[in-house]
Design an enzyme around this catalytic site. Structure first.
Site, PDB file in Angstrom:
ATOM      1  N   ARG A 174      55.439  44.858  43.613  1.00 14.97           N
ATOM      2  CA  ARG A 174      56.712  43.421  43.525  1.00 14.97           C
ATOM      3  C   ARG A 174      55.807  43.041  42.189  1.00 14.97           C
ATOM      4  O   ARG A 174      56.397  42.741  40.781  1.00 14.97           O
ATOM      5  CB  ARG A 174      55.606  42.905  44.530  1.00 14.97           C
ATOM      6  CG  ARG A 174      53.595  42.804  44.328  1.00 14.97           C
ATOM      7  CD  ARG A 174      53.544  41.525  45.465  1.00 14.97           C
ATOM      8  NE  ARG A 174      53.305  40.537  45.180  1.00 14.97           N
ATOM      9  CZ  ARG A 174      52.804  39.644  46.280  1.00 14.97           C
ATOM     10  NH1 ARG A 174      53.846  39.588  47.045  1.00 14.97           N
ATOM     11  NH2 ARG A 174      52.478  38.333  45.278  1.00 14.97           N
ATOM     12  N   ARG A 178      59.385  46.123  32.707  1.00 10.79           N
ATOM     13  CA  ARG A 178      61.046  45.983  32.067  1.00 10.79           C
ATOM     14  C   ARG A 178      60.866  46.253  29.971  1.00 10.79           C
ATOM     15  O   ARG A 178      59.777  47.186  29.959  1.00 10.79           O
ATOM     16  CB  ARG A 178      60.677  44.529  32.098  1.00 10.79           C
ATOM     17  CG  ARG A 178      60.295  43.152  32.580  1.00 10.79           C
ATOM     18  CD  ARG A 178      61.378  42.180  32.691  1.00 10.79           C
ATOM     19  NE  ARG A 178      60.700  41.636  33.458  1.00 10.79           N
ATOM     20  CZ  ARG A 178      60.179  40.986  34.002  1.00 10.79           C
ATOM     21  NH1 ARG A 178      58.959  40.220  33.109  1.00 10.79           N
ATOM     22  NH2 ARG A 178      60.177  40.342  34.822  1.00 10.79           N
ATOM     23  N   ARG A 253      41.803  41.763  53.191  1.00 15.68           N
ATOM     24  CA  ARG A 253      41.148  41.136  52.002  1.00 15.68           C
ATOM     25  C   ARG A 253      40.507  39.881  51.913  1.00 15.68           C
ATOM     26  O   ARG A 253      41.123  39.087  51.911  1.00 15.68           O
ATOM     27  CB  ARG A 253      41.297  41.995  50.654  1.00 15.68           C
ATOM     28  CG  ARG A 253      41.502  43.262  51.123  1.00 15.68           C
ATOM     29  CD  ARG A 253      40.104  44.328  50.674  1.00 15.68           C
ATOM     30  NE  ARG A 253      39.060  44.035  49.357  1.00 15.68           N
ATOM     31  CZ  ARG A 253      37.677  44.053  48.989  1.00 15.68           C
ATOM     32  NH1 ARG A 253      37.401  44.906  50.103  1.00 15.68           N
ATOM     33  NH2 ARG A 253      38.008  44.842  47.764  1.00 15.68           N
ATOM     34  N   ARG A 283      40.517  38.347  38.076  1.00 19.47           N
ATOM     35  CA  ARG A 283      41.237  37.374  37.359  1.00 19.47           C
ATOM     36  C   ARG A 283      40.222  36.648  36.726  1.00 19.47           C
ATOM     37  O   ARG A 283      39.607  35.997  38.148  1.00 19.47           O
ATOM     38  CB  ARG A 283      42.768  37.322  37.686  1.00 19.47           C
ATOM     39  CG  ARG A 283      43.043  36.548  39.091  1.00 19.47           C
ATOM     40  CD  ARG A 283      44.147  36.644  39.646  1.00 19.47           C
ATOM     41  NE  ARG A 283      44.191  36.447  39.941  1.00 19.47           N
ATOM     42  CZ  ARG A 283      45.094  36.377  41.290  1.00 19.47           C
ATOM     43  NH1 ARG A 283      46.506  36.950  40.796  1.00 19.47           N
ATOM     44  NH2 ARG A 283      45.266  36.585  42.767  1.00 19.47           N
ATOM     45  N   GLU A 304      37.543  34.717  39.434  1.00 16.02           N
ATOM     46  CA  GLU A 304      38.225  35.963  41.183  1.00 16.02           C
ATOM     47  C   GLU A 304      37.907  37.037  41.379  1.00 16.02           C
ATOM     48  O   GLU A 304      38.088  37.963  40.728  1.00 16.02           O
ATOM     49  CB  GLU A 304      39.738  35.540  41.719  1.00 16.02           C
ATOM     50  CG  GLU A 304      40.426  35.802  42.601  1.00 16.02           C
ATOM     51  CD  GLU A 304      42.044  35.472  42.734  1.00 16.02           C
ATOM     52  OE1 GLU A 304      42.314  34.660  42.062  1.00 16.02           O
ATOM     53  OE2 GLU A 304      42.256  36.387  43.208  1.00 16.02           O
ATOM     54  N   TYR A 351      52.445  40.532  53.313  1.00 17.73           N
ATOM     55  CA  TYR A 351      51.824  40.077  52.040  1.00 17.73           C
ATOM     56  C   TYR A 351      52.991  39.151  51.347  1.00 17.73           C
ATOM     57  O   TYR A 351      53.598  39.226  50.821  1.00 17.73           O
ATOM     58  CB  TYR A 351      51.909  41.171  51.729  1.00 17.73           C
ATOM     59  CG  TYR A 351      50.492  41.139  50.652  1.00 17.73           C
ATOM     60  CD1 TYR A 351      50.990  39.730  49.823  1.00 17.73           C
ATOM     61  CD2 TYR A 351      51.264  42.420  48.872  1.00 17.73           C
ATOM     62  CE1 TYR A 351      50.115  39.635  47.953  1.00 17.73           C
ATOM     63  CE2 TYR A 351      50.304  42.200  47.832  1.00 17.73           C
ATOM     64  CZ  TYR A 351      50.015  40.824  47.292  1.00 17.73           C
ATOM     65  OH  TYR A 351      49.284  41.283  46.066  1.00 17.73           O
ATOM     66  N   ASP A 353      55.028  35.688  49.876  1.00 16.98           N
ATOM     67  CA  ASP A 353      54.774  34.752  49.563  1.00 16.98           C
ATOM     68  C   ASP A 353      55.156  33.389  49.841  1.00 16.98           C
ATOM     69  O   ASP A 353      56.216  33.261  50.666  1.00 16.98           O
ATOM     70  CB  ASP A 353      55.123  34.973  47.479  1.00 16.98           C
ATOM     71  CG  ASP A 353      54.530  35.651  46.850  1.00 16.98           C
ATOM     72  OD1 ASP A 353      53.062  35.678  47.222  1.00 16.98           O
ATOM     73  OD2 ASP A 353      55.725  35.917  45.589  1.00 16.98           O
TER      74      ASP A 353
END
Ligand code: FAD
Ligand code: UDP
Length: 382
Positions: A174, A178, A253, A283, A304, A351, A353
């Site tokens: 995901r 680039r 998790r 993060r 986190e 998982y 979104d």
């Protein structure tokens, strides 16, 4: 003998994006829902609360992004969106690197400033793999070991408590890689943060005469009272918990969040990732940068920390490796033979979104409402 219909068409367990979307669309089609959540609030993991004038994302940073115009039009009925475009930096030692990997990152690390220079270097770095199945294989095949170690290995070990060689490639696929200078995390046509926070968005979605809400109610504890109240149960909690873990526990998790309130601006952006394994958190989120609140004098930051999921903590991420996928299939077979609808991230062990969960709820509710089988569900005897 007379029969009495239950007071609600649907008992919806979970007031997150799946439950709220399902309830709203069902209500607009004339169906009554009772929505229950074990937490003291609606909005599921998207829940935000105001602290010092800032919308704090209580269960981790949430950026709405989608290419699905139906989903975008639907959520825009319940909130205006601040036009936020997500950009992330990675802190490695004293360096701040652009992420996801893009032309700026290659320039920062290797001094490679053109796609041709990057290609030339990558041709030497990549470790080819015909059919990359694990996170490790996939990343090594894309960018080689140095970038794997710099950005992915430590973060993934902390996040999943597994070596990336033991995890399916889908977890990291995901994240784009680039060769231009596009440093956006998401490239979806629509993205933003709801003005006023996600909680208000989902409160507005659930605000309908045919929807009743009970928070602080655990279906698994109060099942005998709740089940007879509706013709059909819609369950968005953990599917293994619904079935009393009869085949064993699915793996999740969890996370632990540590807030700090400070003055000024801590990092100048919403998210900085910390992939180094020696740093215990993954993060730092500075919430005021999400929805145009950056000029406020104070700031709330959240570190986190990935955590093991024990029965007492919250299951944030389904661990969808081969063992758990096989176990989930056994629960899914039970679900298919039941009269219960399972949906959402935990109910279908994916998982997902937010936009994917909302799209899943839209199509599920449309199917259920159209399906005459639903009308054959047992009514209560009086
Ligand atoms: P949830 O939001 O988990 O809601 C399920 C609800 O069911 C919960 O409120 C729970 O309390 C309740 N429940 C469970 N069991 C019971 C029970 N027995 N009785 C009563 N209630 C029960 N998505 C994005 O699109 N963008 C992002 O940037 C993003 N960032 C994320 C960051 C983190 C840290 C996490 C964990 C997730 C993120 N997501 C993001 C994913 C997003 O949170 C999910 O897609 C979404 O919340 C799933 O909605 P849901 O309704 O399936 O489940
Ligand atoms: N990831 C990583 N380094 C990063 C960011 C992400 O290795 O700096 C990996 C990690 O395995 C993570 C996955 O990519 O679980 C997906 O990242 P994403 O940012 O989508 O995670 P989420 O926001 O869902 O927690």
């Amino acid at each position: 003998m007379t029969t009495r219909r239950p007071p609600f068409d649907f008992l919806i367990v979970g007031a997150g994006p799946f439950g709220a979307t399902f309830a709203r669309i069902a209500a607009e089609a004339g169906h009554r829902s009772l929505v229950v959540d074990r937490r003291p609030h609606v909005a599921g993991n998207c829940y935000t609360e105001r602290v010092r004038g800032i919308d704090v994302h209580r269960y981790g940073p949430h950026i709405f992004h989608t290419n699905d115009s139906r989903v975008w039009a639907f959520v825009n009925r319940f909130a205006d969106f601040h036009p936020y475009v997500h950009r992330v930096a990675v802190r490695q030692g004293d360096r701040l690197l652009s992420f996801p990997i893009n032309l700026r990152t290659f320039a920062q690390l290797w001094g490679a400033r053109t796609p041709a220079a990057v290609e030339e270097r990558l041709a030497r770095e990549r470790i080819p793999c015909d059919n990359p199945r694990t996170c490790e294989e996939w990343i090594l095949a894309q960018v080689g070991r140095e970038l794997y170690e710099t950005f992915f290995r430590g973060y993934t070990v902390k996040q999943w408590n597994r070596d990336p060689s033991q995890l399916p490639a889908t977890i990291v696929r995901r994240i784009p890689i680039r060769f231009d200078d596009d440093d956006r995390y998401f490239t979806d046509r629509h993205q933003g943060i709801p003005v006023g926070g996600y909680t208000r968005l989902f409160e507005n979605m659930l605000d309908h005469d045919l929807i009743q809400i009970e928070t602080g109610v655990d279906f698994c504890v109060d099942r005998r009272r709740l089940e007879p109240l509706a013709t059909q149960v819609v369950f968005t909690g953990c599917i293994d918990e619904f079935f009393g873990h009869r085949f064993g526990r699915l793996e999740y998790r969890s996370l632990r969040f540590e807030d700090e309130i400070l003055t000024g601006d801590f990092q100048g952006r919403a998210i900085v990732n910390y992939p180094e394994q020696a740093v215990p958190f993954t993060r730092i989120c500075e919430h005021k940068h999400f929805a145009g609140q950056g000029r406020l004098p104070e700031s709330v930051i959240t570190r986190e920390y990935p955590a093991d999921y024990a029965a007492t903590t919250t299951p944030y991420y389904p661990v969808r490796d081969a063992r758990n996928a096989a176990l989930y299939d056994r629960y899914r077979a039970l679900a298919a033979a039941s009269n219960v609808i399972f949906g959402g991230r935990l109910g279908t062990f994916q998982y997902f979104d937010m936009h994917q969960v909302i799209a899943q709820a839209m199509s599920t509710v449309a199917t259920v409402i159209a399906d005459p089988h639903r009308a054959r569900a047992p009514a209560l005897l009086s």
